[in-house]
Design a protein around this motif. Structure first.
Motif, PDB file in Angstrom:
ATOM      1  N   ARG A 140       0.845  -1.194   0.000  1.00 56.09           N
ATOM      2  CA  ARG A 140       0.000   0.000   0.000  1.00 56.09           C
ATOM      3  C   ARG A 140       0.879   1.243   0.000  1.00 56.09           C
ATOM      4  NH1 ARG A 140      -3.643  -1.971   5.048  1.00 56.09           N
ATOM      5  NH2 ARG A 140      -1.540  -1.971   5.919  1.00 56.09           N
ATOM      6  N   ILE A 141       0.685   2.091  -1.008  1.00 51.95           N
ATOM      7  CA  ILE A 141       1.463   3.331  -1.097  1.00 51.95           C
ATOM      8  C   ILE A 141       0.534   4.481  -0.708  1.00 51.95           C
ATOM      9  CG2 ILE A 141       2.847   4.814  -2.581  1.00 51.95           C
ATOM     10  CD1 ILE A 141       3.442   2.403  -4.320  1.00 51.95           C
ATOM     11  N   HIS A 142       0.758   5.050   0.451  1.00 53.67           N
ATOM     12  CA  HIS A 142      -0.126   6.083   0.998  1.00 53.67           C
ATOM     13  C   HIS A 142       0.299   7.467   0.506  1.00 53.67           C
ATOM     14  CE1 HIS A 142      -1.713   3.079   3.852  1.00 53.67           C
ATOM     15  NE2 HIS A 142      -0.466   2.662   3.928  1.00 53.67           N
ATOM     16  N   VAL A 143      -0.615   8.146  -0.161  1.00 50.27           N
ATOM     17  CA  VAL A 143      -0.390   9.506  -0.673  1.00 50.27           C
ATOM     18  C   VAL A 143      -1.648  10.314  -0.395  1.00 50.27           C
ATOM     19  CG1 VAL A 143       0.270  10.924  -2.648  1.00 50.27           C
ATOM     20  CG2 VAL A 143       1.012   8.534  -2.545  1.00 50.27           C
ATOM     21  N   SER A 144      -1.481  11.547   0.040  1.00 51.35           N
ATOM     22  CA  SER A 144      -2.672  12.351   0.324  1.00 51.35           C
ATOM     23  C   SER A 144      -3.427  12.683  -0.965  1.00 51.35           C
ATOM     24  CB  SER A 144      -2.294  13.649   1.046  1.00 51.35           C
ATOM     25  OG  SER A 144      -1.808  14.626   0.147  1.00 51.35           O
ATOM     26  N   ALA A 145      -4.741  12.744  -0.859  1.00 53.01           N
ATOM     27  CA  ALA A 145      -5.582  13.058  -2.018  1.00 53.01           C
ATOM     28  C   ALA A 145      -5.267  14.459  -2.549  1.00 53.01           C
ATOM     29  CB  ALA A 145      -7.051  12.956  -1.631  1.00 53.01           C
ATOM     30  N   THR A 146      -4.957  15.380  -1.652  1.00 57.02           N
ATOM     31  CA  THR A 146      -4.608  16.744  -2.069  1.00 57.02           C
ATOM     32  C   THR A 146      -3.351  16.737  -2.927  1.00 57.02           C
ATOM     33  OG1 THR A 146      -5.569  17.644  -0.037  1.00 57.02           O
ATOM     34  CG2 THR A 146      -4.063  19.073  -1.253  1.00 57.02           C
ATOM     35  N   GLU A 147      -2.382  15.907  -2.552  1.00 57.27           N
ATOM     36  CA  GLU A 147      -1.139  15.810  -3.309  1.00 57.27           C
ATOM     37  C   GLU A 147      -1.396  15.231  -4.703  1.00 57.27           C
ATOM     38  OE1 GLU A 147       3.155  16.231  -3.567  1.00 57.27           O
ATOM     39  OE2 GLU A 147       1.487  17.166  -2.495  1.00 57.27           O
ATOM     40  N   MET A 148      -2.199  14.191  -4.759  1.00 55.17           N
ATOM     41  CA  MET A 148      -2.521  13.575  -6.048  1.00 55.17           C
ATOM     42  C   MET A 148      -3.235  14.567  -6.960  1.00 55.17           C
ATOM     43  SD  MET A 148      -1.342  10.469  -6.127  1.00 55.17           S
ATOM     44  CE  MET A 148      -2.312   9.689  -7.421  1.00 55.17           C
ATOM     45  N   GLU A 149      -4.127  15.355  -6.398  1.00 56.77           N
ATOM     46  CA  GLU A 149      -4.865  16.329  -7.188  1.00 56.77           C
ATOM     47  C   GLU A 149      -3.933  17.425  -7.698  1.00 56.77           C
ATOM     48  OE1 GLU A 149      -8.009  17.972  -9.173  1.00 56.77           O
ATOM     49  OE2 GLU A 149      -7.958  16.048  -8.108  1.00 56.77           O
ATOM     50  N   PHE A 150      -3.007  17.888  -6.864  1.00 57.63           N
ATOM     51  CA  PHE A 150      -2.083  18.952  -7.262  1.00 57.63           C
ATOM     52  C   PHE A 150      -1.277  18.556  -8.496  1.00 57.63           C
ATOM     53  CE2 PHE A 150       2.290  20.615  -7.088  1.00 57.63           C
ATOM     54  CZ  PHE A 150       2.037  21.975  -7.233  1.00 57.63           C
ATOM     55  N   TRP A 151      -0.816  17.308  -8.546  1.00 51.46           N
ATOM     56  CA  TRP A 151       0.069  16.898  -9.625  1.00 51.46           C
ATOM     57  C   TRP A 151      -0.650  16.570 -10.931  1.00 51.46           C
ATOM     58  CZ3 TRP A 151       5.079  17.780  -9.776  1.00 51.46           C
ATOM     59  CH2 TRP A 151       5.718  18.094  -8.574  1.00 51.46           C
ATOM     60  N   LYS A 152      -1.968  16.675 -10.917  1.00 44.37           N
ATOM     61  CA  LYS A 152      -2.683  16.543 -12.183  1.00 44.37           C
ATOM     62  C   LYS A 152      -2.379  17.743 -13.089  1.00 44.37           C
ATOM     63  CE  LYS A 152      -6.574  13.802 -10.438  1.00 44.37           C
ATOM     64  NZ  LYS A 152      -8.043  13.783 -10.182  1.00 44.37           N
ATOM     65  N   ASN A 153      -2.171  18.901 -12.469  1.00 45.92           N
ATOM     66  CA  ASN A 153      -1.815  20.119 -13.205  1.00 45.92           C
ATOM     67  C   ASN A 153      -1.026  21.038 -12.268  1.00 45.92           C
ATOM     68  OD1 ASN A 153      -1.691  22.074 -15.221  1.00 45.92           O
ATOM     69  ND2 ASN A 153      -3.659  22.986 -14.625  1.00 45.92           N
ATOM     70  N   PRO A 154       0.222  20.674 -11.958  1.00 44.89           N
ATOM     71  CA  PRO A 154       1.001  21.419 -10.960  1.00 44.89           C
ATOM     72  C   PRO A 154       1.297  22.857 -11.370  1.00 44.89           C
ATOM     73  CG  PRO A 154       2.395  19.883 -12.165  1.00 44.89           C
ATOM     74  CD  PRO A 154       0.985  19.567 -12.558  1.00 44.89           C
ATOM     75  N   ASP A 155       1.141  23.756 -10.424  1.00 44.25           N
ATOM     76  CA  ASP A 155       1.374  25.186 -10.660  1.00 44.25           C
ATOM     77  C   ASP A 155       2.632  25.606  -9.910  1.00 44.25           C
ATOM     78  OD1 ASP A 155       1.315  27.889 -11.043  1.00 44.25           O
ATOM     79  OD2 ASP A 155      -0.479  28.245  -9.813  1.00 44.25           O
ATOM     80  N   PHE A 156       3.683  25.958 -10.648  1.00 42.88           N
ATOM     81  CA  PHE A 156       4.936  26.389 -10.041  1.00 42.88           C
ATOM     82  C   PHE A 156       5.146  27.895 -10.184  1.00 42.88           C
ATOM     83  CE2 PHE A 156       5.954  21.986 -11.561  1.00 42.88           C
ATOM     84  CZ  PHE A 156       5.950  21.394 -10.306  1.00 42.88           C
ATOM     85  N   SER A 157       4.082  28.623 -10.495  1.00 41.60           N
ATOM     86  CA  SER A 157       4.213  30.058 -10.769  1.00 41.60           C
ATOM     87  C   SER A 157       4.703  30.852  -9.558  1.00 41.60           C
ATOM     88  CB  SER A 157       2.870  30.625 -11.249  1.00 41.60           C
ATOM     89  OG  SER A 157       1.874  30.492 -10.246  1.00 41.60           O
TER      90      SER A 157
END
Length: 215
Positions: A140-157
């Motif tokens: 089981r690889i535990h990752v927060s849902a917020t983290e998964m959502e961020f990397w769908k379209n990461p904003d580095f601005s």
């Protein structure tokens, strides 16, 4: 009941016998009562339920069964996986996970992995060729849902970093998700990974960054 044998002795013998059958997978307790079987699915010839187990006996057997199940899945936790390979400026990168084997810890022994965030120096080790096939099927690889959502379209601005870094971060995160998607277990704010060990979203490098807390 045999009057020559103390009742406590009979109960202890019964509990011991029940425990033996629970450990061997021959006896289990369900909402519909006792289930007894042997390797062929038949009633074990050496087990005689001349009386129904008492509440005390049933509780003892359930406790033993629960401990046996817990022991069968003893948690071995990995927190992050280090930098992956493919970085010419990191000549010795990509070896952190493999070094576990050199230390006598097989990758198949790892039951749970917590990824604090998806930066390449935290997920890259799982991207290295040959790592995935060595992991156990039910890891089981535990990752927060917020983290998964961020990397769908990461904003580095709002982040200051060399222009070559964002593409490398995106590439590593995307590869990790592609390789490990069926093993990823998302959580919201907190998750209990094992007894006394939990992960909690705090934000940090990324919106879904989490920390691991050990009680």
């Amino acid at each position: 009941m045999d009057e020559d044998v103390p009742e406590e002795t009979l109960i202890n013998k019964t509990v011991t016998r029940i425990a033996s059958h629970v450990r061997r997978g021959l006896l289990s307790f369900g909402q519909h009562g006792v289930r007894i079987r042997d390797a062929t699915g038949s009633r074990p010839p050496d087990y005689n339920l001349s009386h129904a187990p008492s509440k005390c006996e049933r509780k003892e057997a359930r406790d033993i069964s629960g401990r046996a199940r817990e022991q069968r899945r003893a948690v071995r936790l990995l927190i992050d996986s280090g930098v992956g390979d493919g970085f010419e400026y990191f000549a010795r990168a990509g070896r952190s996970v493999m070094r576990l084997e050199a230390a006598g810890i097989g990758l198949a022994a790892i039951t749970d992995i917590v990824i604090t965030h998806l930066h390449m120096d935290h997920v890259g080790g799982l991207n290295v060729d040959g790592v995935k096939v060595k992991l156990r099927q039910d890891v089981r690889i535990h990752v927060s849902a917020t983290e998964m959502e961020f990397w769908k379209n990461p904003d580095f601005s709002k982040t200051v970093m060399p222009e070559t870094v964002p593409p490398a971060l995106r590439k590593a995160a995307a590869k990790f998700v592609e390789l490990c998607s069926e093993k990823i277990v998302q959580f919201d704010q907190t998750v209990k990974v094992a007894a006394g060990v939990s992960a909690r979203v705090t934000g940090g490098h990324t919106p879904g960054h989490c920390v691991v807390e050990i009680a």
